[in-house]
Design a protein around this motif. Structure first.
Motif, PDB file in Angstrom:
ATOM      1  N   VAL A  41       0.845  -1.199   0.000  1.00  0.00           N
ATOM      2  CA  VAL A  41       0.000   0.000   0.000  1.00  0.00           C
ATOM      3  C   VAL A  41       0.875   1.243   0.000  1.00  0.00           C
ATOM      4  O   VAL A  41       2.033   1.204   0.410  1.00  0.00           O
ATOM      5  N   ALA A  42       0.317   2.352  -0.455  1.00  0.00           N
ATOM      6  CA  ALA A  42       0.996   3.641  -0.393  1.00  0.00           C
ATOM      7  C   ALA A  42       0.624   4.324   0.924  1.00  0.00           C
ATOM      8  O   ALA A  42      -0.403   4.010   1.524  1.00  0.00           O
ATOM      9  N   ARG A  43       1.444   5.269   1.354  1.00  0.00           N
ATOM     10  CA  ARG A  43       1.177   6.001   2.596  1.00  0.00           C
ATOM     11  C   ARG A  43      -0.178   6.700   2.560  1.00  0.00           C
ATOM     12  O   ARG A  43      -0.857   6.816   3.564  1.00  0.00           O
ATOM     13  N   SER A  44      -0.589   7.169   1.384  1.00  0.00           N
ATOM     14  CA  SER A  44      -1.835   7.937   1.264  1.00  0.00           C
ATOM     15  C   SER A  44      -3.070   7.069   1.006  1.00  0.00           C
ATOM     16  O   SER A  44      -4.177   7.598   0.918  1.00  0.00           O
ATOM     17  N   ASP A  45      -2.914   5.743   0.888  1.00  0.00           N
ATOM     18  CA  ASP A  45      -4.067   4.859   0.698  1.00  0.00           C
ATOM     19  C   ASP A  45      -4.909   4.824   1.974  1.00  0.00           C
ATOM     20  O   ASP A  45      -4.466   5.252   3.037  1.00  0.00           O
ATOM     21  N   TRP A  46      -6.098   4.291   1.868  1.00  0.00           N
ATOM     22  CA  TRP A  46      -6.952   4.120   3.034  1.00  0.00           C
ATOM     23  C   TRP A  46      -7.946   2.997   2.751  1.00  0.00           C
ATOM     24  O   TRP A  46      -8.154   2.613   1.609  1.00  0.00           O
ATOM     25  N   CYS A  47      -8.544   2.448   3.822  1.00  0.00           N
ATOM     26  CA  CYS A  47      -9.546   1.394   3.662  1.00  0.00           C
ATOM     27  C   CYS A  47     -10.461   1.378   4.880  1.00  0.00           C
ATOM     28  O   CYS A  47     -10.313   2.182   5.797  1.00  0.00           O
ATOM     29  N   GLY A  48     -11.353   0.447   4.946  1.00  0.00           N
ATOM     30  CA  GLY A  48     -12.281   0.322   6.064  1.00  0.00           C
ATOM     31  C   GLY A  48     -11.684  -0.340   7.292  1.00  0.00           C
ATOM     32  O   GLY A  48     -12.349  -0.470   8.308  1.00  0.00           O
ATOM     33  N   GLU A  49     -10.442  -0.768   7.235  1.00  0.00           N
ATOM     34  CA  GLU A  49      -9.793  -1.437   8.363  1.00  0.00           C
ATOM     35  C   GLU A  49      -8.909  -0.493   9.178  1.00  0.00           C
ATOM     36  O   GLU A  49      -8.124  -0.928   9.990  1.00  0.00           O
ATOM     37  N   TYR A  50      -9.050   0.818   8.970  1.00  0.00           N
ATOM     38  CA  TYR A  50      -8.197   1.803   9.638  1.00  0.00           C
ATOM     39  C   TYR A  50      -8.284   1.666  11.155  1.00  0.00           C
ATOM     40  O   TYR A  50      -9.358   1.584  11.736  1.00  0.00           O
ATOM     41  N   ARG A  51      -7.127   1.611  11.815  1.00  0.00           N
ATOM     42  CA  ARG A  51      -7.029   1.576  13.273  1.00  0.00           C
ATOM     43  C   ARG A  51      -6.036   2.646  13.700  1.00  0.00           C
ATOM     44  O   ARG A  51      -4.880   2.627  13.265  1.00  0.00           O
ATOM     45  N   ILE A  52      -6.473   3.559  14.538  1.00  0.00           N
ATOM     46  CA  ILE A  52      -5.621   4.658  14.964  1.00  0.00           C
ATOM     47  C   ILE A  52      -4.417   4.133  15.754  1.00  0.00           C
ATOM     48  O   ILE A  52      -4.524   3.160  16.494  1.00  0.00           O
ATOM     49  N   ILE A  53      -3.281   4.765  15.562  1.00  0.00           N
ATOM     50  CA  ILE A  53      -2.081   4.412  16.314  1.00  0.00           C
ATOM     51  C   ILE A  53      -2.244   4.988  17.711  1.00  0.00           C
ATOM     52  O   ILE A  53      -2.486   6.185  17.867  1.00  0.00           O
ATOM     53  N   PRO A  54      -2.126   4.154  18.749  1.00  0.00           N
ATOM     54  CA  PRO A  54      -2.277   4.698  20.102  1.00  0.00           C
ATOM     55  C   PRO A  54      -1.128   5.650  20.433  1.00  0.00           C
ATOM     56  O   PRO A  54       0.002   5.446  19.979  1.00  0.00           O
ATOM     57  N   PRO A  55      -1.403   6.694  21.217  1.00  0.00           N
ATOM     58  CA  PRO A  55      -0.318   7.614  21.574  1.00  0.00           C
ATOM     59  C   PRO A  55       0.719   6.904  22.436  1.00  0.00           C
ATOM     60  O   PRO A  55       0.394   5.941  23.132  1.00  0.00           O
ATOM     61  N   PRO A  56       1.967   7.358  22.392  1.00  0.00           N
ATOM     62  CA  PRO A  56       2.986   6.714  23.220  1.00  0.00           C
ATOM     63  C   PRO A  56       2.658   6.874  24.696  1.00  0.00           C
ATOM     64  O   PRO A  56       2.086   7.877  25.111  1.00  0.00           O
ATOM     65  N   GLU A  57       3.003   5.863  25.458  1.00  0.00           N
ATOM     66  CA  GLU A  57       2.732   5.904  26.885  1.00  0.00           C
ATOM     67  C   GLU A  57       3.718   6.833  27.568  1.00  0.00           C
ATOM     68  O   GLU A  57       4.905   6.823  27.268  1.00  0.00           O
TER      69      GLU A  57
END
Length: 67
Positions: A41-57
């Motif tokens: 995939v390219a960095r700018s692609d997207w899909c319905g499986e998007y999961r946000i990256i959790p912020p660093p602890e």
């Protein structure tokens, strides 16, 4: 933050490129050579499986709140 592959927790970027692999699901079989690979995939692609990256602890914040 935009909902795109570059910001998704399932995205694994290949060093030195602007492309990566989507690891939302198991690798897919490539019939021509019998191997299994994650889809590119390219960095700018997207899909319905998007999961946000959790912020660093940050343990310092937790300690301050507990006081």
């Amino acid at each position: 933050m935009a909902d795109m592959c570059a910001n998704c927790r399932n995205y694994w970027e290949q060093r030195g490129t602007s492309a990566g692999l989507c690891r939302a699901h198991p690798p897919v079989l490539v019939p021509s050579d019998g191997t299994a690979r994650w889809p590119g995939v390219a960095r700018s692609d997207w899909c319905g499986e998007y999961r946000i990256i959790p912020p660093p602890e940050n343990p310092g914040i937790r300690r301050a709140v507990a006081l």
